[in-house]
Write a protein that holds these residues in place. Structure first.
Motif, short mmCIF file in Angstrom:
data_model
loop_
_atom_site.label_atom_id
_atom_site.label_comp_id
_atom_site.label_asym_id
_atom_site.label_seq_id
_atom_site.Cartn_x
_atom_site.Cartn_y
_atom_site.Cartn_z
N LYS A 55 36.84 58.53 140.84
CA LYS A 55 36.89 58.41 139.38
C LYS A 55 35.49 58.32 138.76
O LYS A 55 35.31 57.67 137.75
CB LYS A 55 37.72 57.21 138.94
CG LYS A 55 39.11 57.19 139.51
CD LYS A 55 39.82 55.89 139.18
CE LYS A 55 41.02 55.73 140.10
NZ LYS A 55 41.60 54.42 140.06
N GLU A 206 33.88 68.22 127.84
CA GLU A 206 35.01 67.39 127.36
C GLU A 206 36.21 67.57 128.29
O GLU A 206 36.90 66.61 128.61
CB GLU A 206 35.42 67.78 125.93
CG GLU A 206 34.37 67.51 124.86
CD GLU A 206 34.18 66.02 124.53
OE1 GLU A 206 34.96 65.22 125.05
OE2 GLU A 206 33.24 65.71 123.78
N ILE A 207 36.44 68.82 128.73
CA ILE A 207 37.56 69.09 129.64
C ILE A 207 37.35 68.34 130.97
O ILE A 207 38.26 67.73 131.52
CB ILE A 207 37.70 70.61 129.91
CG1 ILE A 207 38.09 71.34 128.61
CG2 ILE A 207 38.70 70.90 131.01
CD1 ILE A 207 37.96 72.85 128.69
N LYS A 209 35.53 65.70 131.40
CA LYS A 209 35.63 64.26 131.15
C LYS A 209 37.11 63.82 131.22
O LYS A 209 37.44 62.78 131.78
CB LYS A 209 35.05 63.96 129.77
CG LYS A 209 34.79 62.50 129.52
CD LYS A 209 34.08 62.32 128.20
CE LYS A 209 34.48 61.03 127.55
NZ LYS A 209 34.08 60.98 126.15
N GLU A 210 37.96 64.65 130.66
CA GLU A 210 39.39 64.36 130.68
C GLU A 210 39.92 64.35 132.12
O GLU A 210 40.76 63.54 132.48
CB GLU A 210 40.11 65.45 129.90
CG GLU A 210 41.09 64.92 128.89
CD GLU A 210 41.79 66.08 128.21
OE1 GLU A 210 41.19 66.59 127.25
OE2 GLU A 210 42.88 66.47 128.67
N PHE A 211 39.38 65.27 132.92
CA PHE A 211 39.75 65.35 134.34
C PHE A 211 39.42 64.02 135.04
O PHE A 211 40.22 63.49 135.81
CB PHE A 211 38.98 66.53 134.96
CG PHE A 211 39.21 66.78 136.41
CD1 PHE A 211 40.37 67.40 136.85
CD2 PHE A 211 38.25 66.43 137.35
CE1 PHE A 211 40.57 67.65 138.19
CE2 PHE A 211 38.44 66.68 138.69
CZ PHE A 211 39.61 67.29 139.12
N GLU A 213 39.12 61.14 133.49
CA GLU A 213 40.00 60.11 132.91
C GLU A 213 41.37 60.12 133.57
O GLU A 213 42.08 59.12 133.55
CB GLU A 213 40.12 60.31 131.39
CG GLU A 213 38.89 59.76 130.67
CD GLU A 213 38.73 60.26 129.25
OE1 GLU A 213 39.63 60.98 128.75
OE2 GLU A 213 37.69 59.96 128.65
N ARG A 214 41.74 61.24 134.17
CA ARG A 214 43.02 61.31 134.90
C ARG A 214 42.86 60.82 136.34
O ARG A 214 43.71 61.05 137.20
CB ARG A 214 43.57 62.74 134.87
CG ARG A 214 44.27 63.05 133.55
CD ARG A 214 44.98 64.39 133.59
NE ARG A 214 44.10 65.45 133.11
CZ ARG A 214 43.94 66.61 133.73
NH1 ARG A 214 44.59 66.87 134.84
NH2 ARG A 214 43.12 67.51 133.23
#
Ligand SMILES: Nc1ncnc2c1ncn2[C@@H]1O[C@H](COP(=O)(O)OP(=O)(O)OP(=O)(O)O)[C@@H](O)[C@H]1O
Ligand SMILES: [Mg+2]
Length: 251
Positions: A55, A206-207, A209-211, A213-214
């Motif tokens: 993470k 941003e994409i 970063k979302e990865f 966050e998952r």
């Protein structure tokens, strides 16, 4: 009674600890790597000790020739471990069989190459599907993941184009979509925004970063301070070593 209470507390602690503790994704001990060059050797990685927890969003910087791509190639199981140790989720990469390494490459690591490495005869869509088919996913799942990834990077309407019909930035976004569609544990990218303008570069970050966050991990090399600003931690390399040295534990 006292014994029972103590037993329960120990169980709760152990259980709680296992829920809270973060796993170490990569750990290196005295990692070294050199390229053969005629009768000489080029020492690209000269001894690195680090831990990267799951993470994390890690960026790797450093001057040209400092070993950034070589380090990524070791993390992505593209180059073999020559000296020292490198662990992936506690498993020593140097001791993995070819079959195990292929499984890791196929399912756990999504690699975005500096030169994209797209198949010239395949369309954008097929370039992504090819790798998903190798994961032996059902057809509908392959189609759904491909569509989602191409939409994410804004290239759905360009899906039927071959790499020669795409701009450098579009090719880079296909390579990013391909890595995302694999749904790996870690995405490793060698300057994945180098061919993108500021707006598209930021969109891709941003994409990614979302990865993270998952619950996944991203490791990128970069010369760009915008990219570095997305990282939880930056490793700065100088002459095949981590600046500052020591055992770098990223948290
Ligand atoms: N295939 C190769 N054969 C011989 N030497 C190599 C090879 N690839 C890299 N090197 C050398 O290893 C060292 C580290 O190279 P590497 O590509 O990892 O640097 P880098 O930090 O990624 O640089 P850049 O920012 O220019 O991409 C350099 O001295 C380079 O010349
Ligand atoms: Mg490089």
């Amino acid at each position: 009674m006292l014994f029972n209470t103590a037993y329960i507390i120990i169980c709760i602690n152990l259980f709680g600890f296992s829920l809270l503790s973060e796993k170490i994704l990569y750990k290196s001990i005295g990692l070294k790597f050199s390229y053969p060059l005629e009768k000489e050797k080029v020492a690209a990685i000269q001894g690195m000790d680090f831990e990267i927890p799951e993470k994390s969003f890690v960026t790797i910087s450093g001057p040209s020739g400092s070993g950034k791509s070589t380090l990524l190639n070791l993390l992505g199981l593209i180059e073999p471990v020559q000296e020292g140790k490198l662990f992936l989720l506690g498993q020593e990469i140097g001791r993995m069989s070819e079959k195990e390494k292929n499984r890791v490459r196929r399912y756990q690591v999504g690699f975005i190459f500096q030169q994209f490495h797209l198949f010239p005869i395949l369309t954008a869509e097929e370039n992504i599907q090819y790798f998903l088919t190798r994961q032996t996913l059902p057809k509908q799942e392959v189609a759904a993941r491909t569509k989602e990834a191409l939409e994410l990077v804004g290239l759905w309407e360009h899906r039927k184009k071959r790499p020669s019909e795409l701009s450098g930035g579009q090719k880079q976004r296909v390579a990013i979509a391909r890595a995302l569609a694999k749904q790996p544990e870690v995405i490793i990218g060698d300057e994945p925004t180098a061919s993108l303008d500021q707006k598209n570069g930021k969109g891709v970050m941003e994409i990614l970063k979302e990865f993270v966050e998952r619950g996944k991990t991203v490791i990128l090399t970069t010369h760009d301070s915008m990219v570095q600003s997305f990282g939880d931690m930056n490793l700065h390399l100088v002459d095949g070593r981590i600046e500052g040295g020591g055992n770098v534990v990223l948290a």
